[in-house]
Structure formats: C-alpha cells, structure tokens
Design an enzyme around this catalytic site. Structure first.
Site, PDB file in Angstrom:
ATOM      1  N   LYS A  92     -25.901   4.484  37.987  1.00  0.00           N
ATOM      2  CA  LYS A  92     -26.357   3.351  37.137  1.00  0.00           C
ATOM      3  C   LYS A  92     -27.102   2.432  37.798  1.00  0.00           C
ATOM      4  O   LYS A  92     -28.167   2.077  37.464  1.00  0.00           O
ATOM      5  CB  LYS A  92     -24.724   2.730  36.605  1.00  0.00           C
ATOM      6  CG  LYS A  92     -25.119   1.782  35.603  1.00  0.00           C
ATOM      7  CD  LYS A  92     -23.645   1.428  35.057  1.00  0.00           C
ATOM      8  CE  LYS A  92     -22.636   0.973  36.207  1.00  0.00           C
ATOM      9  NZ  LYS A  92     -22.581  -0.400  36.551  1.00  0.00           N
ATOM     10  N   THR A  93     -26.729   1.887  39.100  1.00  0.00           N
ATOM     11  CA  THR A  93     -27.456   0.871  39.809  1.00  0.00           C
ATOM     12  C   THR A  93     -28.935   1.283  40.115  1.00  0.00           C
ATOM     13  O   THR A  93     -29.768   0.847  39.879  1.00  0.00           O
ATOM     14  CB  THR A  93     -26.786   0.543  41.103  1.00  0.00           C
ATOM     15  OG1 THR A  93     -25.457   0.329  40.904  1.00  0.00           O
ATOM     16  CG2 THR A  93     -27.228  -0.643  41.612  1.00  0.00           C
TER      17      THR A  93
ATOM     18  N   ASP B 289     -26.959  -5.376  32.993  1.00  0.00           N
ATOM     19  CA  ASP B 289     -25.817  -4.382  33.658  1.00  0.00           C
ATOM     20  C   ASP B 289     -24.584  -4.746  33.531  1.00  0.00           C
ATOM     21  O   ASP B 289     -24.178  -5.784  32.717  1.00  0.00           O
ATOM     22  CB  ASP B 289     -25.953  -4.577  35.339  1.00  0.00           C
ATOM     23  CG  ASP B 289     -25.395  -3.222  36.018  1.00  0.00           C
ATOM     24  OD1 ASP B 289     -24.894  -2.484  35.329  1.00  0.00           O
ATOM     25  OD2 ASP B 289     -25.004  -3.444  37.180  1.00  0.00           O
ATOM     26  N   GLU B 290     -23.667  -3.762  33.444  1.00  0.00           N
ATOM     27  CA  GLU B 290     -22.236  -4.052  33.043  1.00  0.00           C
ATOM     28  C   GLU B 290     -22.134  -4.815  31.474  1.00  0.00           C
ATOM     29  O   GLU B 290     -21.354  -5.755  31.612  1.00  0.00           O
ATOM     30  CB  GLU B 290     -21.464  -4.831  34.072  1.00  0.00           C
ATOM     31  CG  GLU B 290     -21.722  -4.329  35.416  1.00  0.00           C
ATOM     32  CD  GLU B 290     -20.777  -3.350  36.035  1.00  0.00           C
ATOM     33  OE1 GLU B 290     -20.057  -2.804  34.950  1.00  0.00           O
ATOM     34  OE2 GLU B 290     -20.714  -3.033  37.183  1.00  0.00           O
TER      35      GLU B 290
ATOM     36  N   GLN C  29     -15.045   0.989  31.371  1.00  0.00           N
ATOM     37  CA  GLN C  29     -14.904   0.134  32.383  1.00  0.00           C
ATOM     38  C   GLN C  29     -14.746  -1.250  32.164  1.00  0.00           C
ATOM     39  O   GLN C  29     -15.115  -2.277  32.958  1.00  0.00           O
ATOM     40  CB  GLN C  29     -16.079   0.431  33.583  1.00  0.00           C
ATOM     41  CG  GLN C  29     -15.975   1.660  34.237  1.00  0.00           C
ATOM     42  CD  GLN C  29     -17.057   2.193  35.484  1.00  0.00           C
ATOM     43  OE1 GLN C  29     -16.805   1.339  36.316  1.00  0.00           O
ATOM     44  NE2 GLN C  29     -17.848   2.690  34.890  1.00  0.00           N
TER      45      GLN C  29
ATOM     46  N   ARG D 179     -13.712   4.799  42.144  1.00  0.00           N
ATOM     47  CA  ARG D 179     -14.454   4.640  43.370  1.00  0.00           C
ATOM     48  C   ARG D 179     -14.531   5.550  44.605  1.00  0.00           C
ATOM     49  O   ARG D 179     -15.084   5.473  45.598  1.00  0.00           O
ATOM     50  CB  ARG D 179     -13.815   3.172  43.873  1.00  0.00           C
ATOM     51  CG  ARG D 179     -13.703   1.873  42.959  1.00  0.00           C
ATOM     52  CD  ARG D 179     -14.847   1.595  42.326  1.00  0.00           C
ATOM     53  NE  ARG D 179     -14.839   2.073  41.037  1.00  0.00           N
ATOM     54  CZ  ARG D 179     -16.086   2.223  40.411  1.00  0.00           C
ATOM     55  NH1 ARG D 179     -17.205   1.829  40.872  1.00  0.00           N
ATOM     56  NH2 ARG D 179     -16.018   2.695  39.022  1.00  0.00           N
TER      57      ARG D 179
END
Length: 731
Positions: free
Chosen positions: A36-37, A225-226, A256, A613
């Site tokens: 994503k980043t 983002d998010e 998430q 993670r």
DNA sequence: CATCTGCTGGTTTTT
DNA sequence: CCAGCAGATG
C-alpha cells in the site's frame, strides 16, 4: 527525473493500475501487506516525474507523522524528488497548518494564528475546572467521560450551538452546557483541542467559500491513506477538497478499521463508490509480507466479520512455521518465558533485537515485560505509552514556550506561575484571576497591569512583577533567537537541572536527563530546519511542528531494540518476529468492547491487524490468571483463537512446569463462573432502564457479564451510580 | 505559603 | 500498584 518505465516496472499489475490512473476518483482496496505505502509513494513520483504535476498541487494524508516522514524519505532517496513544497502529513497537522495560515485574515475566525494546541492532559485539567466552576459534581460528570462525548460530537461536526441530543434528559442538558463553557474557555485561551483542528477546518471551508476554493485549486491531486479510519469531519473535509476536480485517490482496507471508538466510520470506505459515481476500483490481494500459514489463519479469523468487502489475501511466499500458541499460568510467567524465547532468538543468531516486537491490547500490559527485560538485559523500547512531550518536566518547559507564543494562554501561564516555586501560591493566584476577569484581560497582561491600587500585598506584587519581567525577557529573546538557544537559556535561567538533581534521586535524575534530551531534540530540530529552509527556526515555527508530534513519530532512532506496543500502534508496521500476548477473552476482545456485534468485529480486526504484521514467525500466548490492580482475575483463551483452525497452531502448555516453581499466592484466583459462549448481557450502552430506588436512567457503560455485570447509570435526578445488573429493569 | 501525608480511583485503544 | 490531590501542619 525518472522515466515512466523506471517508476512502474517494480510494481505488479494491480499496483501499476493504481499508480497509472491519475485522473478521477480511485479506490484502492489494499489488503494487509499488499504494498500500500509503496503504491502511494510511486503514485506521487509518477505524478511529479511523468505527468509533470507541480509538487505543490499534491496533498497526501497519512495516519501518523512517522508514516509521512518515511514517505518523504523514500521520495527523496529513491526518486530524487524534493519534498519541500509537497504537503504530506496527518489530517491534524494539515489542518493546523491551514488554520494558522488563514485565521489572521478573517476576523470571524474565533482564534488567531498563534493558537495553542491543548493535548489530552490539558483537556483534562481544563474540563475539571469547567465542571468545578459550574458547581456540579465530577462524580456525576466525570471529566474524561464528558470529554469523550464532546470529542465524538466534534468529530461528527456538532458544536455546542447545534448540540441537540435526542433525549431531553437532565444529563444531556448539562452536557450541552459543559460543552459550551469548555469551548468558550478554549477560545478565551486562544487554544484548540485535537478535534477542533478538524472541525474548525471544515467550518472554515464551509463558511468562507473563497478559502475552500483556494485549497481546491491548490490541491489538484489528493491521496488519502488509511481511509477506513476517517471520521465524519475528515470525510467531509476530503469531500469538499475533491468536489471540483475529483482527483481523489483513497487507499485503505475495511478489515483494518480499528478506530471506530474514536468516531471513525467504516462506511466511508464501504460506500466510496456511491459518493463518486465514476470510481475506479483497484483490489490488491497479493500479500508480500507473511508466510502462508500465518496469512491463512488471519484470513480465517477475519472471515467471521459480517460487515466487510469479501476478499481473501494470498501469498507466493512459502508455508512458513506454524503459529506457536502458548498457554501460561499468569502474566508474570508470560513475560519470563517470552524473555527467554527472545534471548534464544538473539543468541542463536536468528534475529536481531530490532526484528522482534511484542503486541498487547492495553498499555498496562507492558509493565511485566519491562521489569523482566531489565532483569534479563534485553534492550527494548516502548512505542507510544506515556508520550515524551507529556511528561511533567517537559510540559513545564513547553508551557513557558507556549505562553511566549500565545499570551492568551492562561492555562500554560497558571501551570508555571509558581514553577519553579517563587512564592506565588493559591491565594495570590486567585486574586490575579479575579483581577484579570474583572478587567476582561488575560493573565499575562494582568501581570503587567497590577499595581498598588489593586489589593495585592506588597510582597505578592513584587513576586508577580518579577515573574512578569522574566517572561518579558524571554519574550523579547524569543523573537530574535533560534529555538534551541532560547530553550537552553530558559533551562539555565530557571536552574531546572539543579532543581531536579535535588529531587528524589532516581526520579529527579531521569527528569534531568529528559530535560537534557529535550534540549538535544531542539538542537536536532534547528539543524534539520536550517538544512531545509536555510534559516534558523524561531519559537513559533518550533511550536507549530512540535505540538502534534507523538511518541510513535519519535522512534526513528534506528536503535537495535525490541519494540513493545499496543496493537493499535502496530498498524502500518511489520516485523520478522511477532509476539502477540494476552490473547484472552477480556483483553482481546476487551471486556469493555464485547457487548455488541460491531464492537466484537472491531476487536477481531484489531487482532487481524496484529497477526498480519508478521514477516517470519508469529507466537501467541494467553495466561490463565492475570494481575488486575491488587487482585487476580482469570481469563479464558480468546474466543478468536477458536475461530482459527487448529492446523495453524503448534500448541504448548506451560502450566505444570510452572506450578512447581511458583506455588501459592499467584494461584488464589478464582475461575470465572460464566463461560463466554453462554454469557451475554441483557443491557446495552445507551439503553434506558429503571431502578426501584433511583428511578429512571440511562446506561453509560457495562462491565462484566450477565447478572453480575456492573452498570454505570446516569439517573434522571442527575446522579451517577454503579449498579449490579440484576437490580435494574429495562424500560 | 509550602510541604507532607494519606486517600482514592483508575486500565481500552490515540491523532 | 501508583499518581494525583485534598486537607492538615509547620
């Protein structure tokens, strides 16, 4: 400048699509670990290098300042892009910047550009005083609860003027009045709280169309983002900014979403396609991070949620090791054995400290690990927890800085008027407050204006005058000197280092050390600032940057240490070796978040975030008994463990071995009588109930299960009581 | 006016 | 268990 090929070639097809499609609304549904980043960074690089978009026309919003800094670094290092005129930051920092830029040009904006940002601690102090002044009992209206209610209102763009709760109870009416007094107090201080940053920015956009237009034209390309964790204020802000050009790219993962309790609304991402009719949707489902066994366990877990976009992540990575699941007798032993396991990882050369992390649900759980790690000499670092900038000794210095930047900030002035002790006590302070409110001026100018005609004793007058002259002196310096020099002079003038050295040994010493670290941090800041802007930072530049920095943002020192953090703080990070501790019913899902399906689902997502993670190995543990204040409670293993097929686990039970070592005390705990599978609450938060003695009321919170549950109830007569559930009837 | 002491209550998660 | 705070004492 890089070529299109160079920017796109390292990406997979889906990622390419998300980068390539620059005009019009784009929704990127990016599963955990799907890059994503990377996608966002490459998209920015693509816009600038290939589409020749001016960097100042781009706004990228991230969830933490740390994430923003990492993006900037990557743009600089990998793409040689100058991030000088690019706006990358959190919603809060972006709002602060906009409000500081606009507030002085419009007299209708009720604060000026040098406003103070009050943090949770300040808010608490302020709220306590507001409630005290209104002569209402703070047991009926606990400051933190009231603040929580007000915060949710602000996040839904409700202010005290249009606050109209749907019940007309005494309780709600008082809340409305507290809201008003609290807000007025903030504005008198020329201060804003975190939520105000968002709410006032939306307000400014709506109230002053020319300001909105300016930012719409500036930010031609938006990246958020998010997005699954945006609240209504943030949603509305992005909607307004994107309204004219609709070049908005939001990235997120409904699985998430873990900030519902803070007003985040998962529907923002679920209904994005309805808000923007021509939305291009990109689904990224390849996970590049976790081994297959971990990923499929996480998939199985999250599949139990009803409200989500159905999707299944896959990985090309190998199977990996099974999740190791440990049952331990209690929290203390949990720390002992994990410490041992970490020592083995390090000594065998398998892992470095910095590749290991521990995730827990509540901050309090960190303590047992800290003591054990100190014993076993394991280098560790707590991410989050008590913020560096919230420590007393640091806040005291910050209060000096704040009052210099914002003379209306009575709150900060009161904090330091008698620190270090200069003989201005309660009596003198309240006289000063009276004097100021009588003259309708703030305390700083009251200090200047008091004279013999006012009713201060000669000695008090003298002390206050001397305090004023100190501030005045600093104030003059603050305009010419760089921040690092100013801070050093303040610390020297007030003799703070000596002051703390004379305090209790250990405490005083760490406080002195913290002050030294603070000075060093201002020096770092000044250095970086000079590199970027070729000029030395003054007080105001410093405060604007510092007030929104949290501990998570500060942990970039690259130290080789084990990281300890809450599952919430784990978002967006990855580690080779992950330990998830306290996998118990009562912790995850947390007792306070298990009386509705939506709460349980959010807890499930939280565990999902934590599990995903993992880069190499995942270890989980649950304890039979856990210290809770000065007693012990027994927890069942988390119900979420039952939702994952056993084939993913390798199970260990450490109980028997442990019993030999530690008999007695620790095992006095009684087993909880109700099984979570059958336990349920007949009441819900917000429900109206009646009690034979106290009459009707509303449930504010529930603790525990079934008939034993403890309900916190606000009764119509204004009283707040804790009552056992079996004594209460529903209406 | 400052300091000491004993009590209470707080633990869900945070920009 | 600990921090923060009210109330008593010097």
């Amino acid at each position: 400048m890089l070529t299109t090929l160079q920017i796109l070639s390292p990406l997979n097809d889906k990622q390419k699509e998300a980068v390539h499609y620059t005009e019009g609304p784009v929704l990127v549904l990016a599963g955990a670990g799907s890059g994503k980043t990377r996608c966002i960074v490459h998209r920015i690089a693509y816009l600038i290098s290939c589409k020749k978009v001016n960097p100042q026309n781009i706004l990228a919003v991230t969830f933490t300042n740390k994430a923003a800094n990492e993006m900037k670094e990557r743009l600089k290092n990998s793409f040689n892009i100058s991030t000088y005129s690019l706006w990358i930051g959190t919603f809060h920092s972006m709002c602060a910047r906009i409000l500081r830029a606009e507030s002085d040009s419009y007299s209708k904006i009720p604060f000026s550009s040098n406003f103070t940002i009050f943090d949770a601690n300040d808010q608490n102090r302020i709220m306590k005083n507001v409630i005290k002044k209104m002569n209402i009992s703070d047991t009926n209206f606990p400051p933190k609860k009231v603040l929580n209610i007000i915060s949710l209102q602000k996040n839904n763009l409700v202010n005290y003027k249009n606050f109209s709760p749907n019940d007309s109870s005494y309780y709600s009416k008082i809340i409305g009045q507290i809201f008003e007094n609290y807000q007025k107090y903030l504005l008198e201080n020329n201060g804003l709280d975190f939520d105000d940053l968002l709410a006032y920015t939306v307000w400014v956009f709506e109230k002053f169309p020319e300001i909105l237009k300016k930012y719409q034209e500036k930010f031609k390309y938006l990246l958020i983002d998010e997005y699954q964790d945006t609240n209504f204020a943030q949603y509305q802000m992005t909607y307004l900014l994107a309204k004219s050009h609709k070049n908005i790219c939001v990235v997120g993962d409904d699985d998430q979403s873990i900030y519902g309790w803070r007003g985040a609304d998962i529907r923002n991402i679920l209904s994005f396609e309805n808000d923007y009719k021509t939305t291009k949707i990109v689904r990224m489902t390849q996970n590049y991070r976790s081994p297959e066994l971990v990923l499929s366990a996480a998939n199985e877990l999250i599949a139990n949620n009803e409200s989500r976009h159905k999707k299944e992540l896959w990985t090309a990575k190998g199977k990996g090791k099974k999740i190791q699941l440990y049952e331990v007798p209690n929290g203390k032993y949990e720390a002992i054995f994990i410490s041992k396991k970490i020592r083995e990882l390090i000594n065998s050369g398998k892992a470095d400290y910095k590749e290991i992390t521990i995730f827990y649900r509540t901050n309090a759980q960190s303590r047992e690990f800290e003591t054990q790690f100190l014993k076993d000499r394991i280098n560790y670092q707590i991410v989050g927890g008590v913020n560096f900038y919230q420590r007393k000794e640091i806040k005291d210095i910050l209060a000096y800085l704040r009052i210099l930047a914002n003379p209306s900030d009575n709150e900060s002035l009161l904090r330091i008027i008698n620190f270090p002790k200069r003989g201005i006590g309660k009596v003198a302070q309240s006289k000063l407050l009276d004097f100021a409110s009588h003259k309708k001026i703030h305390l700083y100018s009251a200090l200047q204006k008091i004279d013999k005609t006012s009713k201060f004793s000669n000695s008090a007058l003298k002390k206050m005058k001397s305090f004023y002259s100190i501030l005045k002196k600093f104030s003059v310096k603050s305009k010419s000197e760089p921040i690092n020099k100013l801070v050093k002079e303040i610390v020297a003038e007030l003799n703070l280092l000596d002051f703390y050295k004379n305090e209790e040994l250990i405490k005083g010493e760490t406080r002195a050390d913290n002050i030294k670290e603070f000075i060093a941090s201002t020096e770092d800041f000044a250095e970086n600032f000079f590199e970027e802007f070729s000029t030395e930072p003054k007080l105001s530049e410093y405060l604007q940057n510092i007030s929104l920095i949290t501990d998570i943002d500060r942990t970039d020192k690259g130290d080789n240490v084990v990281s300890l953090m809450t599952m919430h703080n784990a978002k967006g990070l990855e580690f080779p070796y992950v330990f998830i501790v306290g996998a118990e019913d009562g912790l995850i899902p947390h007792t306070n978040s298990m009386d509705s399906v939506s709460e349980i689902e959010e807890e499930r997502r939280l565990l999902y975030v934590a599990m995903t993670r993992t880069i190499k190995e995942l270890t989980m543990s649950y304890a039979n008994s856990r210290r809770f204040f000065n007693s012990y409670i027994s927890n069942f293993p988390s119900r979420f463990l039952d939702e994952i097929n056993d084939k993913h686990f390798e199970k260990f039970i450490l109980t028997s071995e442990f019993n030999k070592q530690y008999s007695g005390d620790l095992y006095k705990s009684q087993k909880r009588k109700t099984d979570w599978k059958t336990a349920h609450n007949k009441f819900k938060v917000g429900q109206r109930i009646s009690h034979s003695k106290f009459g009707q009321g509303m449930i504010l919170s529930i603790r525990g299960n079934g008939d034993d549950a403890k309900l916190t109830i606000s009764f119509n007569n204004g009283e707040l009581k804790k009552i056992i559930s079996s004594f209460v009837k529903s209406l």
